[in-house]
Write an enzyme that holds these catalytic residues in place. Structure first.
Site, PDB file in Angstrom:
ATOM      1  N   ARG A   1       0.833  -1.208   0.000  1.00 42.87           N
ATOM      2  CA  ARG A   1       0.000   0.000   0.000  1.00 42.87           C
ATOM      3  C   ARG A   1       0.866   1.256   0.000  1.00 42.87           C
ATOM      4  NH1 ARG A   1      -3.586  -0.561   5.026  1.00 42.87           N
ATOM      5  NH2 ARG A   1      -1.608  -1.348   5.740  1.00 42.87           N
TER       6      ARG A   1
ATOM      7  N   ASN B   1      -6.143  -2.834   2.252  1.00 45.05           N
ATOM      8  CA  ASN B   1      -6.054  -4.278   2.420  1.00 45.05           C
ATOM      9  C   ASN B   1      -7.461  -4.831   2.591  1.00 45.05           C
ATOM     10  OD1 ASN B   1      -3.259  -4.362   2.375  1.00 45.05           O
ATOM     11  ND2 ASN B   1      -3.035  -4.405   4.584  1.00 45.05           N
TER      12      ASN B   1
END
Length: 105
Positions: free
Chosen positions: A33, A51
């Site tokens: 990320r 996520n």
């Protein structure tokens, strides 16, 4: 400047697009990320990345089509962190709802 259809225009005057992707593989707990946010910001894209509970990462990115496709290529490349096994994706018109590129929870 927004067009009548609600799509955002890219710097080249073309309509912006939205990439919605689900990335699977070893993509959690590897900085995926963080590096996606950095890459998207460097490209000038807006959107989000998060996520998912199933171990995948989901992202939405908006911007000029050529730049969004560059992010898509990066997601599939060895330069992406972790190990990407599959990218499930769709392209649609941009909505212009994002002001930056952020991690969401």
């Amino acid at each position: 400047m927004a067009e009548k259809t609600g799509e955002r225009s890219g710097p080249d005057g073309g309509a912006g697009v939205r990439l919605t992707a689900r990335v699977t593989g070893m993509v959690q707990a590897v900085g995926f990320r963080y590096w996606t946010v950095r890459k998207a910001a460097k490209l000038g894209l807006t959107g989000t990345v998060r996520n998912d509970d199933d171990g995948s990462v989901r992202l939405v990115a908006e911007g000029p089509q050529s730049v969004v496709l560059e992010l898509r290529s990066w997601l599939r490349s060895p330069d992406a962190p972790g190990r990407v096994d599959h990218v499930e994706e769709s392209i649609s018109p941009a909505t212009g709802e994002f002001t930056g590129f952020d991690v969401t929870y």
